[in-house]
Motif scaffolding. Sequence first.
Motif, short mmCIF file in Angstrom:
data_model
loop_
_atom_site.label_atom_id
_atom_site.label_comp_id
_atom_site.label_asym_id
_atom_site.label_seq_id
_atom_site.Cartn_x
_atom_site.Cartn_y
_atom_site.Cartn_z
N VAL A 1 0.83 -1.20 0.00
CA VAL A 1 0.00 0.00 0.00
C VAL A 1 0.86 1.26 0.00
CG1 VAL A 1 -1.46 1.41 1.52
CG2 VAL A 1 -2.11 -0.95 1.00
N MET A 2 1.92 1.23 0.81
CA MET A 2 2.78 2.41 0.94
C MET A 2 3.39 2.80 -0.40
SD MET A 2 4.56 1.15 4.54
CE MET A 2 4.19 -0.62 4.48
N GLU A 3 3.86 1.80 -1.13
CA GLU A 3 4.49 2.07 -2.42
C GLU A 3 3.46 2.58 -3.44
OE1 GLU A 3 7.15 -0.93 -3.73
OE2 GLU A 3 7.23 -0.19 -5.79
N ALA A 4 2.29 1.94 -3.43
CA ALA A 4 1.27 2.33 -4.40
C ALA A 4 0.84 3.78 -4.19
CB ALA A 4 0.07 1.39 -4.30
N VAL A 5 0.68 4.17 -2.94
CA VAL A 5 0.26 5.55 -2.63
C VAL A 5 1.32 6.54 -3.10
CG1 VAL A 5 -0.10 7.16 -0.73
CG2 VAL A 5 -1.25 4.95 -0.71
N SER A 6 2.57 6.25 -2.82
CA SER A 6 3.64 7.16 -3.24
C SER A 6 3.76 7.20 -4.76
CB SER A 6 4.97 6.75 -2.61
OG SER A 6 5.01 7.13 -1.25
N LYS A 7 3.52 6.06 -5.38
CA LYS A 7 3.57 6.00 -6.85
C LYS A 7 2.51 6.94 -7.45
CE LYS A 7 3.50 2.58 -10.60
NZ LYS A 7 3.10 1.18 -10.92
N GLY A 8 1.33 6.87 -6.86
CA GLY A 8 0.25 7.74 -7.33
C GLY A 8 0.58 9.21 -7.09
N ALA A 9 1.12 9.49 -5.92
CA ALA A 9 1.47 10.88 -5.58
C ALA A 9 2.49 11.42 -6.57
CB ALA A 9 2.01 10.97 -4.16
N LYS A 10 3.46 10.60 -6.88
CA LYS A 10 4.53 11.00 -7.81
C LYS A 10 3.94 11.33 -9.18
CE LYS A 10 8.39 11.08 -7.31
NZ LYS A 10 9.73 11.07 -6.79
N LYS A 11 3.01 10.49 -9.62
CA LYS A 11 2.36 10.71 -10.92
C LYS A 11 1.75 12.11 -11.01
CE LYS A 11 0.02 6.77 -12.46
NZ LYS A 11 -1.27 6.04 -12.59
N ALA A 12 1.21 12.57 -9.86
CA ALA A 12 0.56 13.88 -9.86
C ALA A 12 1.51 14.99 -9.42
CB ALA A 12 -0.65 13.83 -8.93
N GLY A 13 2.80 14.66 -9.31
CA GLY A 13 3.77 15.69 -8.93
C GLY A 13 3.73 16.06 -7.46
N GLY A 14 3.17 15.18 -6.63
CA GLY A 14 3.09 15.48 -5.20
C GLY A 14 4.34 15.09 -4.44
N LEU A 15 4.31 15.34 -3.14
CA LEU A 15 5.46 15.05 -2.27
C LEU A 15 5.07 13.96 -1.28
CD1 LEU A 15 8.38 16.24 -1.42
CD2 LEU A 15 7.09 17.29 0.45
N SER A 16 5.90 12.90 -1.21
CA SER A 16 5.62 11.89 -0.18
C SER A 16 6.85 11.56 0.63
CB SER A 16 4.99 10.63 -0.79
OG SER A 16 5.93 9.88 -1.50
N ILE A 17 6.59 11.37 1.92
CA ILE A 17 7.63 11.10 2.92
C ILE A 17 7.43 9.67 3.39
CG2 ILE A 17 8.42 11.74 5.24
CD1 ILE A 17 7.34 14.56 4.66
N GLY A 18 8.55 8.95 3.61
CA GLY A 18 8.45 7.57 4.09
C GLY A 18 9.24 7.37 5.37
N VAL A 19 8.55 7.06 6.44
CA VAL A 19 9.20 6.88 7.75
C VAL A 19 9.53 5.40 7.93
CG1 VAL A 19 8.98 7.25 10.23
CG2 VAL A 19 7.87 8.82 8.64
N LEU A 20 10.81 5.07 7.82
CA LEU A 20 11.24 3.67 7.71
C LEU A 20 11.61 3.05 9.05
CD1 LEU A 20 13.57 4.40 4.69
CD2 LEU A 20 11.38 3.22 4.57
N PRO A 21 11.36 1.76 9.21
CA PRO A 21 11.80 1.06 10.42
C PRO A 21 13.31 0.86 10.50
CG PRO A 21 10.52 -0.42 8.98
CD PRO A 21 10.48 0.93 8.36
N SER A 22 13.98 0.75 9.38
CA SER A 22 15.41 0.45 9.40
C SER A 22 16.26 1.71 9.40
CB SER A 22 15.79 -0.40 8.18
OG SER A 22 15.99 0.43 7.06
N ALA A 23 17.57 1.53 9.34
CA ALA A 23 18.51 2.65 9.31
C ALA A 23 18.89 3.05 7.88
CB ALA A 23 19.76 2.29 10.10
N CYS A 24 18.27 2.38 6.89
CA CYS A 24 18.73 2.52 5.50
C CYS A 24 17.70 3.19 4.61
CB CYS A 24 19.01 1.15 4.91
SG CYS A 24 20.31 0.30 5.77
N LYS A 25 18.11 4.25 3.95
CA LYS A 25 17.23 4.90 2.98
C LYS A 25 16.83 3.95 1.86
CE LYS A 25 18.71 9.55 3.87
NZ LYS A 25 18.71 10.92 3.37
N GLU A 26 17.69 2.97 1.62
CA GLU A 26 17.43 2.02 0.53
C GLU A 26 16.17 1.19 0.80
OE1 GLU A 26 20.42 2.66 1.82
OE2 GLU A 26 20.96 3.85 0.05
N GLU A 27 15.73 1.14 2.04
CA GLU A 27 14.51 0.39 2.35
C GLU A 27 13.27 1.07 1.74
OE1 GLU A 27 13.33 0.37 6.44
OE2 GLU A 27 12.44 -1.63 6.34
N ALA A 28 13.39 2.35 1.46
CA ALA A 28 12.23 3.08 0.92
C ALA A 28 11.89 2.60 -0.48
CB ALA A 28 12.53 4.58 0.89
#
Lengths: 168, 168, 168, 168
Positions: free
Chosen positions: C45-72
């Motif tokens: 769900v998290m990925e799908a929402v951000s994908k949609g936001a990106k399509k419309a030129g929006g901004l999305s933030i992802g608060v990750l459980p791990s220490a790695c940005k690559e998890e996003a």
Amino acid sequence: MRKIVVGVIGDSEIYNKEELIFAEKLGEELAKKGYIIITGGRTGVMEAVSKGAKKAGGLSIGVLPSACKEEANPYVDIPIPTNLGWARNTIVPLAADVVIAIGGRAGTLIEMCYSWIYNKPIIGVIGFGGWSEKLAGKRIDDRRQDVIYPAKTVKDVLQIMERLIKTL
Amino acid sequence: MRKIVVGVIGDSEIYNKEELIFAEKLGEELAKKGYIIITGGRTGVMEAVSKGAKKAGGLSIGVLPSACKEEANPYVDIPIPTNLGWARNTIVPLAADVVIAIGGRAGTLIEMCYSWIYNKPIIGVIGFGGWSEKLAGKRIDDRRQDVIYPAKTVKDVLQIMERLIKTL
Amino acid sequence: MRKIVVGVIGDSEIYNKEELIFAEKLGEELAKKGYIIITGGRTGVMEAVSKGAKKAGGLSIGVLPSACKEEANPYVDIPIPTNLGWARNTIVPLAADVVIAIGGRAGTLIEMCYSWIYNKPIIGVIGFGGWSEKLAGKRIDDRRQDVIYPAKTVKDVLQIMERLIKTL
Amino acid sequence: MRKIVVGVIGDSEIYNKEELIFAEKLGEELAKKGYIIITGGRTGVMEAVSKGAKKAGGLSIGVLPSACKEEANPYVDIPIPTNLGWARNTIVPLAADVVIAIGGRAGTLIEMCYSWIYNKPIIGVIGFGGWSEKLAGKRIDDRRQDVIYPAKTVKDVLQIMERLIKTL
């Protein structure tokens, strides 16, 4: 009256045998006094302190960065996994009435700073380098009037402890 | 390519006007470069940096210790309340690609240490005292080969930034 | 005026294509309205929402459980690694002005509960099962007078959002 | 062998005297068996359980949301302040070998979910309403094969405990 809880902080990797002997002796003496010991639950200083406490029949708690009790060293009586990573470094200072730092790298310095912010008396051991030695006799910042109390021997630590406990 | 995120850390109470001017100018210049700024979201250095960023039309995020967005200074675009108390000091370093420290007391030192542990390049501003100055040019411990890069001017910071970003 | 921040919560593993289409469409519509989106930054769900936001030129933030940005997921604009494990589930609710739950297992339920405790309005999507459906139209406990607002379509969500935002 | 640690979770505000009597009796029996008890350290169910444990000479730990040991109820032997707010709800499940839920609102449900995610066996008490009753005999999601074990009496809880402990 609640039992006094002593936080002991220091590095997980120790290559100086004298430092481990110091930590173990300290754990033993603190346990003999009836203090509960709280550490980060891992290897190095943390393990040596709990080993000493166990020898004297004391109780030690280990607040772990991971989600697994297995991360605790074998001398921890009560492992508390947090799965908070290094954010767990905020908890030992908060749970302690007095904090004793032995050597230490960045992780120990974080715990010294949290102890400072949360207004916990800090004893800084001298003799093994690290941040406990660098900051012994000094203030981390100007918000407190006291200093990180320098201690060279286990006996020093215990004497300072006695004095500090009266002020709690 | 993701945008570069710059963490700016420093004290919430600043009595030196020059320090606030520095922080504001820095925020402005970072925003002009298109970097996203992340801070602890409160007063002092954090507010000045976001104020500068806002002037240049940049975006700044504030990771707050409390549960209330109202704790954020008025220049923060996206407040992120955490209700984690000072454990929130682990988050700005983790979210940043590069960390810039300006002055600072125990809380800033905690953030410098987390940056060190999480292997983030750190720039330490010289000229306003505090931990950024004390540790500029030094290592927090021996686990890294690099140092906290010393910077005297906003221009210095930007030049070091440019160099560091190439290595990310 | 600060921009409205919408938290979207849901499972990282989704096997129902309709659910992902819903989430993506929702992200797109929220972004079109100018809302900032905050999620747990991972898959499903998290990925799908951000994908949609990106399509419309929006901004999305992802608060990750791990220490790695690559998890996003690749559509997150600003990844915020926390290294807090699942304790990071407290942050999306706190950072959001309104929370939208789509399906969800235990982790999503935790976020719904934190949203409830921190008094954030919650919209519960119906149609894909999970905790958002089970609790739609209900209260988590008796400390609040409102309910988890049920929504069947993206249009429903947006209409409820409009109404809720007026009360913020 | 480490001692078994039992997490007991439930509401801080209890208006049903029977529920408090149940919790106190449970604490007493758990302590008699030699289990260490860990709770959120506050009022209501948490206080009653620690009161019972104290009566039987047991040891109870209280993991507090605030930074103050004074937040702990008077029967907690070792208060662990965390200053993590409700994010502290992740810690009791992690530190427990088995979790017992008595009634409960959103906060207890969060702890049940963390217990579920971290794969801890959960016993749900029936008879006082709340989330422990709503979920007794059920799964929070499909990632586990077991259920929240329903228990009507203190004796039930102890019998289920015995069975669960053999599987740890």
